[in-house]
Design an enzyme around this catalytic site. Structure first.
Site, PDB file in Angstrom:
ATOM      1  N   SER A 132      63.322  29.921  24.836  1.00 32.42           N
ATOM      2  CA  SER A 132      64.539  29.984  25.652  1.00 32.42           C
ATOM      3  C   SER A 132      64.338  29.342  27.016  1.00 32.42           C
ATOM      4  CB  SER A 132      64.970  31.452  25.843  1.00 32.42           C
ATOM      5  OG  SER A 132      65.442  31.971  24.627  1.00 32.42           O
ATOM      6  N   GLN A 279      93.537  48.798  -0.260  1.00 33.51           N
ATOM      7  CA  GLN A 279      93.869  48.426   1.118  1.00 33.51           C
ATOM      8  C   GLN A 279      92.614  48.281   1.985  1.00 33.51           C
ATOM      9  OE1 GLN A 279      95.924  51.176   3.823  1.00 33.51           O
ATOM     10  NE2 GLN A 279      97.439  49.569   4.099  1.00 33.51           N
ATOM     11  N   GLU A 363      68.941  26.449  18.731  1.00 39.26           N
ATOM     12  CA  GLU A 363      69.723  25.671  19.707  1.00 39.26           C
ATOM     13  C   GLU A 363      70.311  26.563  20.807  1.00 39.26           C
ATOM     14  OE1 GLU A 363      71.882  22.297  18.464  1.00 39.26           O
ATOM     15  OE2 GLU A 363      70.530  21.888  16.796  1.00 39.26           O
ATOM     16  N   GLU A 367      71.974  35.150  23.497  1.00 38.25           N
ATOM     17  CA  GLU A 367      71.720  35.627  24.860  1.00 38.25           C
ATOM     18  C   GLU A 367      71.754  34.451  25.844  1.00 38.25           C
ATOM     19  OE1 GLU A 367      69.934  36.434  22.073  1.00 38.25           O
ATOM     20  OE2 GLU A 367      70.824  38.437  21.900  1.00 38.25           O
TER      21      GLU A 367
HETATM   22  N1  CAA Z   1      73.954  19.163  30.755  1.00 42.60           N
HETATM   23  C1  CAA Z   1      73.347  18.388  31.692  1.00 42.60           C
HETATM   24  N2  CAA Z   1      72.508  18.924  32.639  1.00 42.60           N
HETATM   25  C2  CAA Z   1      72.299  20.242  32.606  1.00 42.60           C
HETATM   26  C3  CAA Z   1      72.899  21.085  31.658  1.00 42.60           C
HETATM   27  C4  CAA Z   1      73.777  20.494  30.705  1.00 42.60           C
HETATM   28  N3  CAA Z   1      74.372  21.240  29.777  1.00 42.60           N
HETATM   29  N4  CAA Z   1      72.479  22.351  31.856  1.00 42.60           N
HETATM   30  C5  CAA Z   1      71.656  22.314  32.915  1.00 42.60           C
HETATM   31  N5  CAA Z   1      71.548  21.037  33.357  1.00 42.60           N
HETATM   32  C6  CAA Z   1      70.751  20.564  34.501  1.00 42.60           C
HETATM   33  C7  CAA Z   1      71.296  21.179  35.796  1.00 42.60           C
HETATM   34  O1  CAA Z   1      72.325  20.398  36.355  1.00 42.60           O
HETATM   35  C8  CAA Z   1      70.082  21.214  36.670  1.00 42.60           C
HETATM   36  O2  CAA Z   1      69.825  19.924  37.198  1.00 42.60           O
HETATM   37  P1  CAA Z   1      69.801  19.653  38.800  1.00 42.60           P
HETATM   38  O3  CAA Z   1      68.728  20.531  39.355  1.00 42.60           O
HETATM   39  O4  CAA Z   1      69.510  18.205  38.892  1.00 42.60           O
HETATM   40  O5  CAA Z   1      71.144  20.039  39.298  1.00 42.60           O
HETATM   41  C9  CAA Z   1      68.957  21.478  35.682  1.00 42.60           C
HETATM   42  O6  CAA Z   1      69.429  21.055  34.409  1.00 42.60           O
HETATM   43  C10 CAA Z   1      68.528  22.927  35.646  1.00 42.60           C
HETATM   44  O7  CAA Z   1      69.666  23.694  35.339  1.00 42.60           O
HETATM   45  P2  CAA Z   1      69.620  25.287  35.296  1.00 42.60           P
HETATM   46  O8  CAA Z   1      69.179  25.792  36.654  1.00 42.60           O
HETATM   47  O9  CAA Z   1      70.908  25.789  34.744  1.00 42.60           O
HETATM   48  O10 CAA Z   1      68.435  25.491  34.242  1.00 42.60           O
HETATM   49  P3  CAA Z   1      67.627  26.788  33.850  1.00 42.60           P
HETATM   50  O11 CAA Z   1      66.197  26.511  33.921  1.00 42.60           O
HETATM   51  O12 CAA Z   1      68.188  27.982  34.545  1.00 42.60           O
HETATM   52  O13 CAA Z   1      67.922  26.898  32.252  1.00 42.60           O
HETATM   53  C11 CAA Z   1      69.098  27.466  30.299  1.00 42.60           C
HETATM   54  C12 CAA Z   1      69.132  26.923  31.749  1.00 42.60           C
HETATM   55  C13 CAA Z   1      70.555  27.513  29.917  1.00 42.60           C
HETATM   56  C14 CAA Z   1      68.508  28.842  30.185  1.00 42.60           C
HETATM   57  C15 CAA Z   1      68.331  26.448  29.427  1.00 42.60           C
HETATM   58  O14 CAA Z   1      66.970  26.540  29.702  1.00 42.60           O
HETATM   59  C16 CAA Z   1      68.574  26.625  27.944  1.00 42.60           C
HETATM   60  O15 CAA Z   1      69.587  26.171  27.417  1.00 42.60           O
HETATM   61  N6  CAA Z   1      67.625  27.266  27.202  1.00 42.60           N
HETATM   62  C17 CAA Z   1      67.654  27.334  25.764  1.00 42.60           C
HETATM   63  C18 CAA Z   1      66.945  26.179  25.153  1.00 42.60           C
HETATM   64  C19 CAA Z   1      67.339  25.922  23.721  1.00 42.60           C
HETATM   65  O16 CAA Z   1      68.515  25.899  23.384  1.00 42.60           O
HETATM   66  N7  CAA Z   1      66.348  25.684  22.865  1.00 42.60           N
HETATM   67  C20 CAA Z   1      66.583  25.358  21.494  1.00 42.60           C
HETATM   68  C21 CAA Z   1      65.772  24.134  21.138  1.00 42.60           C
HETATM   69  S1  CAA Z   1      66.294  23.149  19.795  1.00 42.60           S
HETATM   70  C22 CAA Z   1      66.089  24.028  18.379  1.00 42.60           C
HETATM   71  O17 CAA Z   1      66.560  25.097  18.286  1.00 42.60           O
HETATM   72  C23 CAA Z   1      65.305  23.437  17.232  1.00 42.60           C
HETATM   73  C24 CAA Z   1      66.028  22.546  16.320  1.00 42.60           C
HETATM   74  O18 CAA Z   1      65.486  21.527  15.878  1.00 42.60           O
HETATM   75  C25 CAA Z   1      67.406  22.879  15.842  1.00 42.60           C
END
Ligand code: CAA
Length: 384
Positions: A132, A279, A363, A367
């Site tokens: 995460s 039902q 993805e 949470e």
């Molecule tokens: N689009 C573009 N930029 C984004 C963004 C988005 N959706 N979300 C965040 N950012 C950018 C922000 O603008 C910020 O950049 P700046 O500092 O330049 O402004 C930077 O990223 C950091 O943003 P946050 O402070 O919001 O980041 P965070 O560290 O707090 O994390 C989070 C945010 C939502 C928790 C993120 O870490 C997250 O989504 N975690 C989950 C990861 C995930 O989905 N993993 C799954 C992997 S893939 C998989 O499942 C396998 C597969 O093959 C299917």
């Protein structure tokens, strides 16, 4: 907003439905047992344009809109969820990221091969201790002349073994947090890029999920996707599109479970009548149909927001959160409606129940979606 489909979108849905039910559905249960990757089906999907749906025609893609894409993906998921997850990662996180952030040279080199399904795309962000929280990743990419040398271990990578190309994120500057992460396009066969053994999973068993190990993997600097330090942003942006895809997979699997349950309820007799006459069951069916429709509308809203060129992070997370939780409720109810038969493998709902379980996890867990949604509301961030 109630979404009105165009004639072209309806046509794409019909075409994919016919193909998926004829070609993909028939062997889905067998693949669940054998875990065989349906390589031939992906070739056929490439010929039909399903592996480059969002890629413009100049790179051999279909140039379809996102609404058409979610309709097609839902239909594939209805017939085989394992096939759908491969299609989703390939079209969204891989193709979209190259299209959006790739150089002209990278687009010309990789997009036609991906669109034609000559190769399948994978995306490697997650690590054993960074799921995460991907900023905590420890894979490194160290500059060496015109190359970068990558070392580290990625895990839970969809199509890790069967892909021909992987987008890998790695730390190019360990003193920085998310701004120290960069993304690289790495082709299969690159020395030091090693796919682990496929995981033995509860569901989605015909899609391989593996570790990706990088052992002194030398990658030309020209294979960096976007600029140095943009890897986290590229991953987040790709995941926005990926999350609409998970909503589409959820809607497709939910519809399959719902149709199977309704069909069963109309045939099964107990206490001298079809169980669909009770039902108690009719109300469950009404609630199931309503939940699926609500998830579809969230999916369409996210896709339409993207198609309008607006920021769709919030809508994608809402669609992913609601649809993935919805499909877990729907498949559980479908098993329950089948009684004892729902627990055995002769009936499709048993597989659908297992396939759906990961949708609230991969993805971005439910949470994490709630973190994204509440950040947008409370911090007024990136709201359209
Ligand atoms: N689009 C573009 N930029 C984004 C963004 C988005 N959706 N979300 C965040 N950012 C950018 C922000 O603008 C910020 O950049 P700046 O500092 O330049 O402004 C930077 O990223 C950091 O943003 P946050 O402070 O919001 O980041 P965070 O560290 O707090 O994390 C989070 C945010 C939502 C928790 C993120 O870490 C997250 O989504 N975690 C989950 C990861 C995930 O989905 N993993 C799954 C992997 S893939 C998989 O499942 C396998 C597969 O093959 C299917």
């Amino acid at each position: 907003m109630f979404y009105q489909l165009t004639n072209e979108q309806i046509m794409i849905r019909s075409m994919v439905r016919e193909f998926a039910r004829k070609v993909i559905a028939v062997t889905a249960a067998e693949r669940d047992r054998t875990k065989e990757f349906p390589a031939d089906n992906f070739k056929k999907m490439g010929e039909l344009g399903l592996m480059g749906m969002l890629i413009p025609p100049e790179y051999n893609g279909e140039g379809a809109d996102t609404i058409s894409y979610v309709l097609a993906l839902s239909e594939i998921a209805y017939s085989c969820a394992s096939t759908a997850v491969v299609m989703s990662v390939h079209n969204s996180i891989v193709c979209e990221s190259i299209l959006k952030f790739g150089s002209e040279e990278q687009k010309k080199k990789y997009l036609p091969q991906l669109a034609d399904a000559e190769i399948i795309g994978a995306f490697a962000l997650t690590e054993p201790h960074a799921g995460s929280d991907p900023v905590a990743q420890s894979t490194t990419a160290v500059r060496d002349g015109d190359d970068f040398i990558l070392n580290g271990t990625k895990c839970f990578i969809t199509s890790g073994k069967n892909s021909g190309l992987v987008i890998v994120t790695a730390k190019t500057d360990e003193t920085q947090k998310h701004k120290g992460i960069s993304a690289f396009i790495i082709g299969k066969g690159t020395p030091g890029l090693i796919a682990g053994e496929p995981e033995d999973k509860m569901g989605l068993r015909a899609s391989d999920t593996t570790d990706i190990i990088l052992e002194n993997c030398r990658v030309p600097a020209s294979n960096m996707l976007g600029n140095e330090g943009e890897g986290f942003m590229i991953a987040m942006s790709g995941l926005d599109c990926g999350r609409i895809g998970i909503a589409a997979q959820s809607v497709g699997v939910a519809r399959a479970a719902f149709d199977a349950a309704v069909d069963y309820a109309k045939k099964r007799e107990q206490f001298g009548q079809k169980i669909s006459k009770f039902q108690g069951l009719r109300w469950i069916i009404a609630d199931m149909a309503t939940e699926i429709e609500a998830a579809s509308q969230l999916m369409f809203t996210a896709a339409a927001t993207k198609d309008r060129g607006e920021n769709f992070t919030l809508q994608a997370s809402m669609a992913k959160l609601f649809a993935s939780e919805m499909v877990n409720r729907i498949t559980a109810k479908a098993v329950q409606m089948h009684g004892g038969y729902g627990f055995i493998k002769d009936y499709p709902v048993e597989r659908l129940y297992r396939d759906a379980r990961v949708f609230t996890i991969y993805e971005g867990t439910s949470e994490i979606q709630r973190v994204v949604i509440s950040n947008h509301i409370l911090n007024d961030r990136r709201r359209s």
